[in-house]
Write a protein that holds these residues in place. Sequence first.
Motif: not given
Length: 177
Positions: A74-81, A122-129
């Motif tokens: 989910y988090l990796w796909l979210s990085l594309l999203f 912030t979505d990108l930072a959140e996903n990395v965290l």
Amino acid sequence: MEESRGWAAVPRNLKSLLVATLLLLTALWLINQPLQTASAPQGVVSFQVAGTADQAHAILLSWQREGETWAKSYLWLSLLFIPVYLITLLRLTGHLMRDRPGVRERTVARWVRALFVAAAITDLAENVLLLNNFNPPNDTVSLWATIFALIKYTGLILGLAGLIIIRAARRHPLEHH
């Protein structure tokens, strides 16, 4: 000649972006379904706003190994999203502004764009965290992920509200008699 309205008036590239955004959003929604547990009633969203290592750990325990794999997917796909929804929202803002020459509407549009960009960052930072908060969860990482998630959701909600304001704004100022 009457101005064309509705879906037919939407440029083809914006239609493609909207479809891509909806497809990715649907995929994320489907991936999130098996992650909804008693400890994570909203699936990954619960993990995003866990706030503490204890809450994050309880969520991870409820997911088991297979759930962690789905959550990471989910988090990796979210990085594309993220870039897809950002580009879509920025283009949508431009499209909705095409017949809004007013200074106020332009100012609102600048704020809307800034909110969408802030949400994406912030979505990108959140996903990395979150990708770094699996083994073991950490209080600092959990707290910052929650803060970034709240900023992201706030930016998206306020930005979408701004789009509604832009479209609801009068085309011409009220005339004074």
